[in-house]
Enzyme design. Structure first.
Site, PDB file in Angstrom:
ATOM      1  N   ASP A   8       0.737  -1.245  -0.110  1.00  0.00           N
ATOM      2  CA  ASP A   8      -0.128   0.096   0.110  1.00  0.00           C
ATOM      3  C   ASP A   8       1.002   1.178  -0.115  1.00  0.00           C
ATOM      4  O   ASP A   8       2.051   1.085   0.299  1.00  0.00           O
ATOM      5  CB  ASP A   8      -0.772  -0.096   1.164  1.00  0.00           C
ATOM      6  N   ASP A  10      -0.405   5.266   0.637  1.00  0.00           N
ATOM      7  CA  ASP A  10      -0.478   6.399   1.744  1.00  0.00           C
ATOM      8  C   ASP A  10      -0.753   5.782   3.168  1.00  0.00           C
ATOM      9  O   ASP A  10      -1.331   4.788   3.533  1.00  0.00           O
ATOM     10  CB  ASP A  10      -1.909   6.940   1.716  1.00  0.00           C
ATOM     11  N   ASP A 203      -1.796  -0.618   5.847  1.00  0.00           N
ATOM     12  CA  ASP A 203      -2.244  -0.230   7.149  1.00  0.00           C
ATOM     13  C   ASP A 203      -3.699   0.030   7.352  1.00  0.00           C
ATOM     14  O   ASP A 203      -4.031   0.377   8.456  1.00  0.00           O
ATOM     15  CB  ASP A 203      -1.521   1.071   7.244  1.00  0.00           C
TER      16      ASP A 203
END
Length: 264
Positions: A8, A10, A203
């Protein structure tokens, strides 16, 4: 043993506040040194991801875009994917044919100006313009009640669309996920260089399927977000949690899994 890294962006490879990947440079250097593919997997569009992929030096790797709704092939220019009948145009056609009372309940990126996208997302205007260039999915906001949402979803599902509520946006697509795209990429990688072990880092809730599908998953803590619940694979150590957030935790996780420090 060959590795393939799925990440991922951001809050994971990119710092949540600054969007910098500087703390991850040692691990990125290690991946380059050992020719380990890095597959970017994000809610961002192909037009947003392509410049970053080039900057990181992984243009030779495919990228998973729009939360898995689409794939940007290796070395591909996003413009080459913007055909006359993109998935996005098909989504907008389904929306435009919807009964007016249902249609009024959903406002997507295609209904907003670039200025409105910038205001709603917090992105700078130039970035918002790239976020508006969608090819595979339509994020937006649904303003109806539970009964209206059920009617809305029944309507789009009859036409092949799926709806998924994320942390901020309610997104319409034809159903592919980050994990689906990961499986396809791994199949191709295994044919080229078996055996291949996958490492996924993320996250947020939209990374869970990817983390659980990989051979090894790393949950990057995000102080700005809600912590992920215990995942399948954590008890046996197949999924771990990084001690530090963002690219600092990402860097440590890659160095620990691949082995040995590297210099940027």
């Amino acid at each position: 043993m060959s590795f393939v890294i799925f990440t991922d962006l951001d809050g994971t490879l990119l710092d949540h506040a600054s969007y910098s990947y500087a703390p991850a440079k040692p691990a990125l250097a290690l991946l380059h040194k050992h020719d380990i593919p890095l597959i970017l997997a994000s809610s961002k569009t192909a037009f947003e991801i392509a410049p970053l992929r080039d900057e990181l030096g992984f243009a030779h790797c495919p990228a998973i875009v729009e939360n898995g709704a689409g794939l940007l092939p290796a070395h591909a220019d996003p413009e080459s994917l913007a055909g006359a009948q993109s998935d996005y145009q098909r989504i907008r056609t389904i929306l435009d044919a919807m009964p007016a009372d249902l249609r009024a309940l959903f406002a997507g990126f295609g209904d907003w100006s670039v200025e409105e996208i910038a205001q709603n997302t917090g992105l700078p205007k130039d970035n918002a313009a790239l976020a508006a260039r969608r090819l595979f999915s339509e994020p937006g906001l649904f303003s109806g009640n539970a009964h209206q949402k059920q009617r809305f979803e029944s309507y789009i599902e009859e036409r092949g669309l799926k709806a998924r509520q994320g942390g901020r946006y309610y997104t319409l697509s034809f159903g592919a996920t980050k994990a689906d795209q990961m499986r396809g990429i791994l199949k191709q990688q295994s044919l080229a260089a078996p055996p291949v072990k996958s490492i996924a880092l993320g996250d947020a809730a939209n990374d869970i399927e990817m983390l659980e599908t990989a051979d090894f998953g790393v949950i990057i803590s995000n102080p700005a977000g809600k912590p992920l619940p215990p995942l399948s694979g954590e008890d046996e150590g197949r999924i771990m949690r990084a001690d530090n957030p963002g690219p600092t935790g990402w860097n440590e996780a890659i160095l620990n899994h691949i082995g040995g420090p590297a210099t940027a």
